[in-house]
Design a protein around this motif. Structure first.
Motif, mmCIF file in Angstrom:
data_model
loop_
_atom_site.group_PDB
_atom_site.id
_atom_site.type_symbol
_atom_site.label_atom_id
_atom_site.label_comp_id
_atom_site.label_asym_id
_atom_site.label_seq_id
_atom_site.Cartn_x
_atom_site.Cartn_y
_atom_site.Cartn_z
ATOM 1 N N TYR A 100 0.833 -1.212 0.000
ATOM 2 C CA TYR A 100 0.000 0.000 0.000
ATOM 3 C C TYR A 100 0.865 1.259 0.000
ATOM 4 N N ILE A 101 1.921 1.253 0.817
ATOM 5 C CA ILE A 101 2.806 2.424 0.869
ATOM 6 C C ILE A 101 3.431 2.680 -0.509
ATOM 7 N N ILE A 102 3.822 1.616 -1.195
ATOM 8 C CA ILE A 102 4.380 1.772 -2.544
ATOM 9 C C ILE A 102 3.346 2.410 -3.474
ATOM 10 N N SER A 103 2.079 2.035 -3.312
ATOM 11 C CA SER A 103 1.036 2.544 -4.208
ATOM 12 C C SER A 103 0.773 4.026 -4.021
ATOM 13 N N ILE A 104 1.106 4.573 -2.855
ATOM 14 C CA ILE A 104 0.882 6.004 -2.629
ATOM 15 C C ILE A 104 2.192 6.785 -2.576
ATOM 16 N N THR A 105 3.291 6.146 -2.960
ATOM 17 C CA THR A 105 4.585 6.838 -3.025
ATOM 18 C C THR A 105 4.651 7.689 -4.288
ATOM 19 N N ARG A 106 5.239 8.866 -4.159
ATOM 20 C CA ARG A 106 5.351 9.770 -5.304
ATOM 21 C C ARG A 106 6.112 9.109 -6.433
ATOM 22 N N GLU A 107 5.575 9.193 -7.634
ATOM 23 C CA GLU A 107 6.157 8.516 -8.788
ATOM 24 C C GLU A 107 7.550 9.027 -9.116
ATOM 25 N N GLU A 108 7.775 10.304 -8.907
ATOM 26 C CA GLU A 108 9.065 10.866 -9.297
ATOM 27 C C GLU A 108 10.212 10.395 -8.426
ATOM 28 N N TYR B 191 14.110 5.715 -7.624
ATOM 29 C CA TYR B 191 15.430 5.686 -6.980
ATOM 30 C C TYR B 191 15.358 5.578 -5.455
ATOM 31 N N ILE B 192 14.188 5.428 -4.912
ATOM 32 C CA ILE B 192 14.055 5.218 -3.472
ATOM 33 C C ILE B 192 13.362 3.889 -3.238
ATOM 34 N N ASN B 193 14.012 3.013 -2.521
ATOM 35 C CA ASN B 193 13.463 1.704 -2.214
ATOM 36 C C ASN B 193 12.613 1.816 -0.950
ATOM 37 N N VAL B 194 11.318 1.631 -1.081
ATOM 38 C CA VAL B 194 10.404 1.785 0.036
ATOM 39 C C VAL B 194 10.542 0.608 1.001
ATOM 40 N N LEU B 195 10.767 0.912 2.287
ATOM 41 C CA LEU B 195 10.898 -0.123 3.321
ATOM 42 C C LEU B 195 11.752 -1.291 2.827
ATOM 43 N N CYS C 293 11.406 -11.271 9.937
ATOM 44 C CA CYS C 293 10.644 -10.021 9.874
ATOM 45 C C CYS C 293 10.657 -9.260 11.198
ATOM 46 N N CYS C 294 11.026 -9.922 12.289
ATOM 47 C CA CYS C 294 11.170 -9.205 13.551
ATOM 48 C C CYS C 294 12.421 -8.329 13.554
ATOM 49 N N ARG C 295 13.293 -8.534 12.577
ATOM 50 C CA ARG C 295 14.489 -7.704 12.455
ATOM 51 C C ARG C 295 14.377 -6.698 11.327
ATOM 52 N N TRP C 296 13.199 -6.606 10.730
ATOM 53 C CA TRP C 296 13.001 -5.580 9.715
ATOM 54 C C TRP C 296 13.042 -4.205 10.380
ATOM 55 N N GLU C 297 13.551 -3.253 9.647
ATOM 56 C CA GLU C 297 13.674 -1.903 10.195
ATOM 57 C C GLU C 297 12.302 -1.367 10.591
ATOM 58 N N GLY C 298 12.219 -0.870 11.828
ATOM 59 C CA GLY C 298 10.970 -0.297 12.307
ATOM 60 C C GLY C 298 9.996 -1.295 12.890
ATOM 61 N N VAL C 299 10.378 -2.577 12.964
ATOM 62 C CA VAL C 299 9.468 -3.601 13.481
ATOM 63 C C VAL C 299 10.017 -4.169 14.782
ATOM 64 N N ILE D 299 5.590 -0.772 15.282
ATOM 65 C CA ILE D 299 5.795 -0.500 13.856
ATOM 66 C C ILE D 299 6.143 0.977 13.687
ATOM 67 N N ALA D 300 7.195 1.236 12.898
ATOM 68 C CA ALA D 300 7.575 2.602 12.546
ATOM 69 C C ALA D 300 7.934 2.633 11.072
ATOM 70 N N PHE D 301 7.346 3.548 10.323
ATOM 71 C CA PHE D 301 7.575 3.594 8.885
ATOM 72 C C PHE D 301 8.861 4.313 8.503
ATOM 73 N N GLY D 302 9.286 5.284 9.305
ATOM 74 C CA GLY D 302 10.463 6.061 8.926
ATOM 75 C C GLY D 302 10.128 7.072 7.843
ATOM 76 N N THR D 303 11.141 7.520 7.103
ATOM 77 C CA THR D 303 10.952 8.561 6.091
ATOM 78 C C THR D 303 10.320 7.985 4.827
ATOM 79 N N LEU D 304 9.187 8.567 4.449
ATOM 80 C CA LEU D 304 8.486 8.171 3.237
ATOM 81 C C LEU D 304 8.283 9.398 2.351
ATOM 82 N N TYR D 305 8.004 9.162 1.088
ATOM 83 C CA TYR D 305 7.766 10.242 0.130
ATOM 84 C C TYR D 305 6.418 9.973 -0.546
#
Length: 409
Positions: free
Chosen positions: A41-49, A53-57, A68-74, A86-92
């Protein structure tokens, strides 16, 4: 107070940090798949531009061998392996992106959600919520949720009906969003069901005094930040009378004016930290109300319009550790009785109109003092240091600009 000593503020951020530490085992498969749905879902609302060049999560991967317990923000519970933070961190995100709460429903043990953005990046996160299952009751599905950080987003007042269902919350931050006034309290139910809420941060919005009618039912509050809003008028004693558990209150950087109240309701006598800095209060001889707050440990009245002599009733605050009266218009002598405040760690009297002679020796017994500032715009203040006294304190900051320093043998 925008300094390290204003310890109450960091209760929120330390707690949130603890909620983001990594667990030791992989989360359960159902929640692993739910995390991947959130990522989708986060990828679907990420700015196209920026998506090219930004890998989401990036650590949230489909590799089945990835823990998955060692995934960033989890964060996961060590025993049950269920997600607790859960923490998403910086998103665009695209403009006007909505937070889909129903995607979070599988995480029944989640205790902390950090959906704030990084202050160092010019990004916009969520501007609203939608949910096609339970509407306003959706957040209530997260029955274990205690810590919710929605700061630095673009939410407006419409966020509050969603929050009314989150009865398990103890900490809520909505700092730097787009909430404003007048606040239609009759339109939205108050947070009266939030009987566990202890820390609330609404600072750096555009709220006016009407927010108090909404907050006065949250009697469990211990920490309230309303800094840098559009509040004005007299000190809101009556509006705060029902918040009888308040220990920290920050009303700095507003437009409150007039005399500081000469009486304080019993409900405010538990206050340990009070920040009224950067307002327009005057008349230092009318602070009897504050002087009744005998539990006060931190008091910031800097950058106001206090006039007259140093308020002598402050010497009754025997537990005070932080006192900031800088950038006012105080006159007369700096009282040597400051040396009787034995717990003082921080004392700033910069940028006033003090005159006469002040002896540094009067502070000699303040063994906890680490920070001291004193100056006078009148340039007629004389600071005297005698060679015969020995200080018990170990100052880290010592500033005497625009003072006439005299040393006696």
């Amino acid at each position: 107070m925008e300094r390290n000593f204003f310890l109450g503020r960091y209760l929120i951020w330390v707690t949130l940090l603890l909620g983001q530490l990594h667990g030791y085992k992989s989360c359960v498969e159902e929640e692993r798949n739910a995390l991947l749905e959130v990522k989708k879902y986060i990828i679907s609302i990420t700015r196209e531009e920026v998506s090219d060049y930004i890998n989401v999560l990036p650590t949230w991967t489909y590799d089945t061998k990835s823990d998955c317990c060692r995934w960033e923000g989890v964060k996961c519970n060590r025993t049950s392996r269920r997600v607790t933070g859960i923490a998403f961190g910086t998103l665009y995100l695209k403009e006007n992106s909505l937070l889909n709460l129903s995607l979070l429903h599988p995480f029944q043990d989640v205790r902390s959600l950090n959906l704030s953005k990084n202050e160092d990046y010019d990004t916009t996160l969520f501007s609203g919520m939608f949910d096609d299952v339970l509407g306003y009751k959706s957040l209530g599905r997260l029955r274990s949720l205690e810590i919710l950080d929605l700061s630095l987003n673009a939410f407006n007042n419409s966020i509050f009906p969603f929050l009314n269902a989150a009865t398990s919350l103890t900490t809520l931050s909505l700092r730097r969003n787009f909430m404003d006034g007048p606040f239609p309290a009759k339109r939205y139910k108050s947070l009266r069901r939030s009987r566990n809420l202890e820390i609330l941060d609404l600072s750096r919005n555009s709220l006016n005094n009407s927010i108090f009618h909404f907050l006065n039912a949250v009697t469990s509050l211990k920490t309230l930040f309303l800094r840098s809003n559009n509040m004005n008028g007299l000190f809101p004693v009556e509006e705060l009378k029902d918040l009888t558990n308040l220990e920290l209150l920050d009303l700095g950087e507003n437009k409150f004016n007039g005399s500081i109240p000469i009486r304080v309701l019993p409900g405010m006598r538990k206050l340990k930290a009070l920040d009224l800095s950067s307002n327009e209060f005057y008349a230092s001889n009318g602070m009897q109300g504050i002087c009744q707050m005998t539990n006060i440990q931190e008091l910031d009245l800097s950058r106001n319009k206090l006039v007259g002599p140093f308020p002598s009733c402050l010497f009754g605050l025997t537990r005070i550790q932080v006192l900031d009266l800088s950038s006012n218009q105080l006159t007369g002598k700096v009282p040597p009785a400051l040396g009787s405040l034995g717990y003082l760690k921080y004392l700033s009297l910069l940028d006033n109109n003090f005159e006469g002679v002040f002896s540094l020796g009067s502070l000699a017994n303040l063994s906890e003092l680490r920070f001291f500032q004193l100056s006078s715009k009148s340039k007629s203040l004389q600071v005297e240091s005698e060679g015969s006294w020995k200080a018990k304190f170990q100052l880290r900051v010592f500033e005497l600009p625009s003072c006439n320093l005299v040393t006696k043998a």
